[in-house]
Design a protein around this motif. Structure first.
Motif, PDB file in Angstrom:
ATOM      1  N   ARG D  13     -54.689 -52.014 -18.670  1.00  0.00           N
ATOM      2  CA  ARG D  13     -55.552 -50.835 -18.748  1.00  0.00           C
ATOM      3  C   ARG D  13     -56.661 -50.906 -17.702  1.00  0.00           C
ATOM      4  O   ARG D  13     -57.055 -49.884 -17.129  1.00  0.00           O
ATOM      5  CB  ARG D  13     -56.140 -50.694 -20.168  1.00  0.00           C
ATOM      6  N   VAL D  15     -56.404 -52.288 -14.730  1.00  0.00           N
ATOM      7  CA  VAL D  15     -55.797 -51.963 -13.439  1.00  0.00           C
ATOM      8  C   VAL D  15     -55.628 -50.453 -13.290  1.00  0.00           C
ATOM      9  O   VAL D  15     -55.959 -49.869 -12.246  1.00  0.00           O
ATOM     10  CB  VAL D  15     -54.440 -52.691 -13.294  1.00  0.00           C
ATOM     11  N   LEU D  16     -55.140 -49.800 -14.354  1.00  0.00           N
ATOM     12  CA  LEU D  16     -54.943 -48.351 -14.285  1.00  0.00           C
ATOM     13  C   LEU D  16     -56.280 -47.647 -14.075  1.00  0.00           C
ATOM     14  O   LEU D  16     -56.387 -46.700 -13.296  1.00  0.00           O
ATOM     15  CB  LEU D  16     -54.290 -47.841 -15.579  1.00  0.00           C
ATOM     16  N   PHE D  17     -57.309 -48.105 -14.790  1.00  0.00           N
ATOM     17  CA  PHE D  17     -58.634 -47.500 -14.660  1.00  0.00           C
ATOM     18  C   PHE D  17     -59.166 -47.685 -13.237  1.00  0.00           C
ATOM     19  O   PHE D  17     -59.703 -46.742 -12.637  1.00  0.00           O
ATOM     20  CB  PHE D  17     -59.585 -48.143 -15.682  1.00  0.00           C
ATOM     21  N   ASP D  19     -57.432 -48.162 -10.489  1.00  0.00           N
ATOM     22  CA  ASP D  19     -56.655 -47.320  -9.582  1.00  0.00           C
ATOM     23  C   ASP D  19     -57.164 -45.902  -9.587  1.00  0.00           C
ATOM     24  O   ASP D  19     -57.253 -45.260  -8.524  1.00  0.00           O
ATOM     25  CB  ASP D  19     -55.184 -47.314 -10.026  1.00  0.00           C
TER      26      ASP D  19
END
Lengths: 208, 208, 208, 208
Positions: D13, D15-17, D19
């Motif tokens: 989560r 990493v997604l944030f 990105d």
């Protein structure tokens, strides 16, 4: 997406959507900051931009803290439903107002924007606490969690960020406010450890 | 991404892309709201910002409702193709206009922006209904769903959000509009339960 | 994220990042459109906003077409590396300029923005073609694909969107341009089918 | 999301944030660029917009380089914790200031914005190095990595992008700066290969 439990897929998409809103709100904080028209040397530039950069740093920290809270709460959920969607939208709708409140902060005259800002930060905490409270106690959307821990999470998310934010502004004027804040954060941290140790112990009333 | 069915991977990427557009549109709603230049006390500030905050809340609810509809519809799909992409782009292209329509709403003189706003909200509903209608009836992209339920989803997404939005504005002037809205939402909810019970029953004509 | 092939995880994160940039660029298209200050009735409003809404629709379609091309190309890849990152960044950097080019389009006097806009659209196509060309022929990042199909994908993505965009503007003045465009799209579509049929046949030279 | 290791889900989560923040910052770079009011022919337009487009290209490259560094570092992690969140937020908070610093760059008079810009780019490198340093040496969040390689990653991310950015501006005035930069990039690349060969060899001190 398919082949999994519908509630779990729903939760997954809700988390991704929330992350995107948090990420956009945190990045938009800086978009209304523009460089001054005339400046002469870096110290002059920094002194001109200091109020905006300070407000930016505060709001970045606020969104960061709430993103961490949101992540922690949602990592404890196993499913989602329409009411969770709605409560989560209230959280996101308030978070998306933080860039506006930040602008209010740096444009204020005489400190009258502080209570508005703290009220918004507090309202996000209450909305997030309501989201967790619903998920854990009413909607039964959470993975098994001992109820003292569930109550502690509720209390912490409801009051801690708002109090921290209010105390930060208070401490600008009365520096002993920082001691109060250290005590508050330390107290909550100790209480949290005590409660999770309590929950880990094989007491019959905490295995609910 | 790899190793899975291409149609499913396509659907997954389409959903993530749509979520990002919804999240950006919902967060940008607040970006054109700026604090007033002069204000004196919180009640004064709130009274000055009330029209903008009200328009923000309405549009936040509209995007929220359509995000939920979009999530529900796409959770029923099993695959995607180029026509679904195109129809979904029409939905997203209209959703991305909502920040503009919201600005129109708070800047209007004499209520003439209401029909424009309601028309845009209605158009999103029709585009989303077309997306579902194509996926369920023509493109065969949906997981098996009884046809009365498929028709009900189509009708609900096509008319409910637009009607709710129109009735909300109507109810500002004629408060009995709220009763009409409660009846409408309640009626759709009852009809939905009745249809899903019908579909769950082992009637031969609903297993298509 | 972990436990999988590093190249595949890299590709996955690159796709998610690209999707976010596409989604933001497409949603920001509308953010510079503001309602006119004075308007009287919906037809008047629409006539005032028509140039901006037309430019918005064109750019939304352009980004949509390139998102579809990007999705198709990346669904054929099996891995990623630093050069793919770089080429993909060139694509994204040009896509992120489309909101600016759209503003140029609606503010132009005497049609002089058309060639700038078409050049940008064409440049995105060339950059995306270079990305695919590198991945398929040099970097060996693609899943097995017959080379006539790989060449066809390269040619289509390099010229089709730019030509379509140029022809659209051309057709505003010379309506027979639409016939040319129909022929172009139809021709590419037929050629594509012919090539994939060719590739599906068990010819020894296409199994590379 | 569920059923996996909590630390791994946390990392995913995060990493997604990150990105999303990188993607928004990179796309917002262009949003403050507006077309000039009067222009006559494409060469005139390009000459008017050249400073802004050049600043845009530099910042796009800077964010691109840091996204690649971020991706590489996080692909080596196996878990996440609250301190990693905090360090990563410092990185993101500085990255989100790049659109502002870019504006500073194109509005500057007499080159006084260059040191501010280079300082920000350098600060991002230091923050990212601190993130990796904490994850690899203190928090034990990384997958097993030989320590010479871990130190090399730390040094490279801490100084390379800042040096490259500073040298780019330096090279505008003193063209032999490009030779220095080529030597620097080449040197780091050779050193990196030498270290990974060293780590791959079965020396007993590198298997930590």
């Amino acid at each position: 997406m398919s082949g999994t439990d519908p509630g779990e897929a729903h939760l997954h998409r809700l988390v991704l959507f929330s992350d995107a809103v948090f990420a956009i709100a945190i990045t938009l904080l800086a978009i209304e900051i523009h460089p001054p028209e005339h400046w002469n040397g870096i110290p002059h530039l920094l002194s001109l931009m200091a109020p905006k950069l300070a407000a930016y740093a505060v709001s970045f920290a606020v969104i960061g803290i709430y993103w961490v809270s949101h992540r922690r709460i949602f990592s404890r959920l196993a499913s989602a439903n329409g009411i969770l969607d709605t409560l989560n939208f209230v959280v996101l709708g308030l978070v998306a107002l933080l860039p506006l409140a930040t602008e209010l902060l740096w444009e204020q005259v005489g400190g009258q924007a502080y209570p508005v800002y703290v009220a918004l930060v507090g309202a996000i905490g209450l909305a997030l606490a309501a989201t967790w409270g619903y998920a854990a106690f009413i909607g039964k959307l959470a993975k098994p969690v001992p109820w003292p821990e569930a109550v502690f999470i509720l209390a912490r998310v409801a009051v801690l960020p708002g109090l921290m934010c209010g105390l930060s502004f208070f401490s600008i004027i009365y520096p002993w406010g920082w001691a109060l804040m250290a005590a508050l954060v330390g107290g909550f941290s100790l209480l949290g450890r005590w409660i999770s140790r309590l929950s880990a112990s094989p007491a019959p009333d905490t295995t609910t």
